[in-house]
Design a protein around this motif. Structure first.
Motif, mmCIF file in Angstrom:
data_model
loop_
_atom_site.group_PDB
_atom_site.id
_atom_site.type_symbol
_atom_site.label_atom_id
_atom_site.label_comp_id
_atom_site.label_asym_id
_atom_site.label_seq_id
_atom_site.Cartn_x
_atom_site.Cartn_y
_atom_site.Cartn_z
ATOM 1 N N GLU A 196 0.819 -1.207 0.000
ATOM 2 C CA GLU A 196 0.000 0.000 0.000
ATOM 3 C C GLU A 196 0.854 1.258 0.000
ATOM 4 O O GLU A 196 0.516 2.254 -0.656
ATOM 5 N N SER A 197 1.965 1.222 0.721
ATOM 6 C CA SER A 197 2.843 2.385 0.775
ATOM 7 C C SER A 197 3.499 2.625 -0.582
ATOM 8 O O SER A 197 3.631 3.780 -1.027
ATOM 9 N N TRP A 198 3.904 1.542 -1.244
ATOM 10 C CA TRP A 198 4.522 1.681 -2.564
ATOM 11 C C TRP A 198 3.510 2.206 -3.586
ATOM 12 O O TRP A 198 3.853 3.026 -4.448
ATOM 13 N N ARG A 199 2.287 1.749 -3.497
ATOM 14 C CA ARG A 199 1.248 2.238 -4.406
ATOM 15 C C ARG A 199 1.009 3.731 -4.203
ATOM 16 O O ARG A 199 0.806 4.471 -5.173
ATOM 17 N N LEU A 200 1.016 4.175 -2.958
ATOM 18 C CA LEU A 200 0.836 5.602 -2.692
ATOM 19 C C LEU A 200 2.000 6.402 -3.267
ATOM 20 O O LEU A 200 1.792 7.469 -3.865
ATOM 21 N N TRP A 201 3.210 5.891 -3.094
ATOM 22 C CA TRP A 201 4.372 6.603 -3.631
ATOM 23 C C TRP A 201 4.354 6.659 -5.150
ATOM 24 O O TRP A 201 4.745 7.661 -5.757
ATOM 25 N N ARG A 202 3.852 5.611 -5.805
ATOM 26 C CA ARG A 202 3.876 5.539 -7.261
ATOM 27 C C ARG A 202 2.702 6.261 -7.908
ATOM 28 O O ARG A 202 2.639 6.342 -9.130
ATOM 29 N N GLN A 203 1.790 6.814 -7.122
ATOM 30 C CA GLN A 203 0.606 7.464 -7.675
ATOM 31 C C GLN A 203 0.985 8.889 -8.086
ATOM 32 O O GLN A 203 0.912 9.827 -7.300
ATOM 33 N N SER A 204 1.360 9.047 -9.323
ATOM 34 C CA SER A 204 1.988 10.280 -9.790
ATOM 35 C C SER A 204 1.050 11.474 -9.865
ATOM 36 O O SER A 204 1.511 12.614 -9.964
ATOM 37 N N LEU A 206 -0.821 12.574 -7.505
ATOM 38 C CA LEU A 206 -1.022 13.148 -6.175
ATOM 39 C C LEU A 206 0.016 14.217 -5.885
ATOM 40 O O LEU A 206 1.053 14.302 -6.554
ATOM 41 N N ASP A 207 -0.266 15.009 -4.852
ATOM 42 C CA ASP A 207 0.707 15.998 -4.396
ATOM 43 C C ASP A 207 1.966 15.297 -3.912
ATOM 44 O O ASP A 207 1.922 14.182 -3.376
ATOM 45 N N TRP A 208 3.099 15.973 -4.093
ATOM 46 C CA TRP A 208 4.400 15.363 -3.782
ATOM 47 C C TRP A 208 4.507 14.920 -2.321
ATOM 48 O O TRP A 208 4.982 13.839 -2.026
ATOM 49 N N LEU A 209 4.057 15.768 -1.395
ATOM 50 C CA LEU A 209 4.150 15.432 0.029
ATOM 51 C C LEU A 209 3.256 14.245 0.384
ATOM 52 O O LEU A 209 3.613 13.430 1.247
ATOM 53 N N VAL A 210 2.111 14.144 -0.277
ATOM 54 C CA VAL A 210 1.234 12.984 -0.038
ATOM 55 C C VAL A 210 1.922 11.704 -0.485
ATOM 56 O O VAL A 210 1.916 10.687 0.212
ATOM 57 N N ARG A 211 2.528 11.748 -1.665
ATOM 58 C CA ARG A 211 3.243 10.574 -2.166
ATOM 59 C C ARG A 211 4.404 10.189 -1.235
ATOM 60 O O ARG A 211 4.671 9.002 -1.001
ATOM 61 N N LEU A 212 5.071 11.199 -0.708
ATOM 62 C CA LEU A 212 6.234 10.923 0.140
ATOM 63 C C LEU A 212 5.863 10.219 1.438
ATOM 64 O O LEU A 212 6.716 9.585 2.063
ATOM 65 N N GLY A 214 4.041 7.632 1.541
ATOM 66 C CA GLY A 214 4.228 6.220 1.213
ATOM 67 C C GLY A 214 5.675 5.808 1.318
ATOM 68 O O GLY A 214 5.997 4.742 1.876
ATOM 69 N N LEU A 215 6.567 6.635 0.803
ATOM 70 C CA LEU A 215 7.994 6.328 0.888
ATOM 71 C C LEU A 215 8.476 6.386 2.339
ATOM 72 O O LEU A 215 9.304 5.578 2.759
ATOM 73 N N PHE A 246 1.560 5.382 11.574
ATOM 74 C CA PHE A 246 1.906 5.900 10.251
ATOM 75 C C PHE A 246 1.246 5.077 9.150
ATOM 76 O O PHE A 246 0.887 5.618 8.094
ATOM 77 N N PHE A 247 1.082 3.780 9.375
ATOM 78 C CA PHE A 247 0.375 2.978 8.376
ATOM 79 C C PHE A 247 -1.084 3.418 8.283
ATOM 80 O O PHE A 247 -1.679 3.413 7.198
ATOM 81 N N GLY A 248 -1.665 3.816 9.424
ATOM 82 C CA GLY A 248 -3.029 4.337 9.403
ATOM 83 C C GLY A 248 -3.133 5.588 8.541
ATOM 84 O O GLY A 248 -4.123 5.781 7.818
ATOM 85 N N ILE A 249 -2.103 6.449 8.607
ATOM 86 C CA ILE A 249 -2.088 7.644 7.754
ATOM 87 C C ILE A 249 -2.038 7.242 6.275
ATOM 88 O O ILE A 249 -2.747 7.801 5.436
ATOM 89 N N VAL A 250 -1.187 6.259 5.965
ATOM 90 C CA VAL A 250 -1.061 5.807 4.575
ATOM 91 C C VAL A 250 -2.387 5.241 4.069
ATOM 92 O O VAL A 250 -2.832 5.556 2.956
ATOM 93 N N VAL A 251 -3.034 4.400 4.883
ATOM 94 C CA VAL A 251 -4.322 3.818 4.471
ATOM 95 C C VAL A 251 -5.359 4.914 4.278
ATOM 96 O O VAL A 251 -6.162 4.881 3.321
#
Length: 267
Positions: A196-204, A206-212, A214-215, A246-251
């Motif tokens: 899920e974190s990798w998917r959030l990071w790869r979602q181009s 989205l805003d940069w900080l949101v993607r980060l 996930g990373l 932090f995983f809750g934030i990502v979800v």
């Protein structure tokens, strides 16, 4: 308190350092100088834990946060700098890294003996797992249930030397105390967090900080796993709390973006 423990203290400091690096792409030159200075302060704090697993966690998490957002040219420069640093610094500091003493009252022989205990922990864990492979001996019961295994006459190893210690590996601890079922659930959860974190990071889109975020979650999980290879971090409640927080934030971010895309599709 939890910050008296060098492992959780190091995990939290590394997490803080990664949060600082989230702002690197958004800042101009003066801001980036401030980020580098703050990172140096965090690195000094991590070094002060005198815990090698925490150092490794900083290297792994920092590499993730710096490598993936960088451009191809920046990655090439980083590879050259890392190679030069390793070839020049390792011959001078390599021996000290493996022979340093955390406490002035602990001798070099004590440090070497502590390192020799790790195979003994694994031997005890394997014997306990063989007797209760599915559900283990019960979470938190390792200290009580291990006693008969330390007196095993069939073993030619000094297993009694581990009597005053907890398990030194979170994965072995789960395997012993909750069996294949418990360890399997842990690994599945860690895989889901990573996916899920990798998917959030790869979602181009989205805003940069949101993607980060996930990373950042992947860096935190790598930090947790590396320290878990040398310590039973499951007995430190803050380590689990911060990971799932932090995983809750990502979800939440993933769910919000999925709902947003569904609304756009309907419109």
């Amino acid at each position: 308190g939890p910050l008296q423990n060098p492992v959780i203290n190091g995990i939290l400091m590394v997490l803080g350092g990664c949060c600082i690096w989230m702002f690197w792409p958004k800042f101009n030159f003066p801001g980036r100088i401030a980020i580098v200075m703050l990172t140096a302060v965090v690195a000094a704090g991590v070094f002060a834990t005198l815990t090698r697993s925490v150092w490794l966690g900083l290297i792994a998490a920092g590499a993730l946060m710096i490598w993936y957002p960088a451009s191809r040219q920046q990655k090439g420069i980083m590879m050259v700098c890392a190679l030069v640093l390793l070839t020049t610094a390792l011959p001078f500091v390599g021996e000290k890294l493996f022979s340093f003493k955390r406490d002035a009252n602990v001798s070099q022989a004590d440090m070497e003996q502590s390192a020799k205990l790790r195979p003994l922990f694994a031997a005890v864990a394997w014997s306990m797992f063989q007797d209760r492979p599915l559900v283990g001996c019960g979470f938190g019961h390792y200290a009580k249930e291990k006693a008969p295994y330390l007196l095993d006459p069939a073993s030619n190893r000094p297993l009694r030397m581990t009597a005053g210690y907890v398990q030194h590996n979170v994965f072995l601890a789960y395997l012993v105390e909750m069996g294949i079922a418990g360890l399997g659930i842990l690994l599945v959860v860690m895989w889901l967090i990573t996916r899920e974190s990798w998917r959030l990071w790869r979602q181009s889109d989205l805003d940069w900080l949101v993607r980060l975020f996930g990373l950042l979650m992947i860096a935190l999980l790598a930090n947790y796993a590396i320290n878990g290879m040398f310590h039973d971090v499951s007995i430190i409640p803050v380590a689990n709390l911060i990971m799932f927080f932090f995983f809750g934030i990502v979800v939440n971010l993933r769910t919000a973006t999925d709902c947003y895309h569904e609304l756009l599709a309907k419109c």
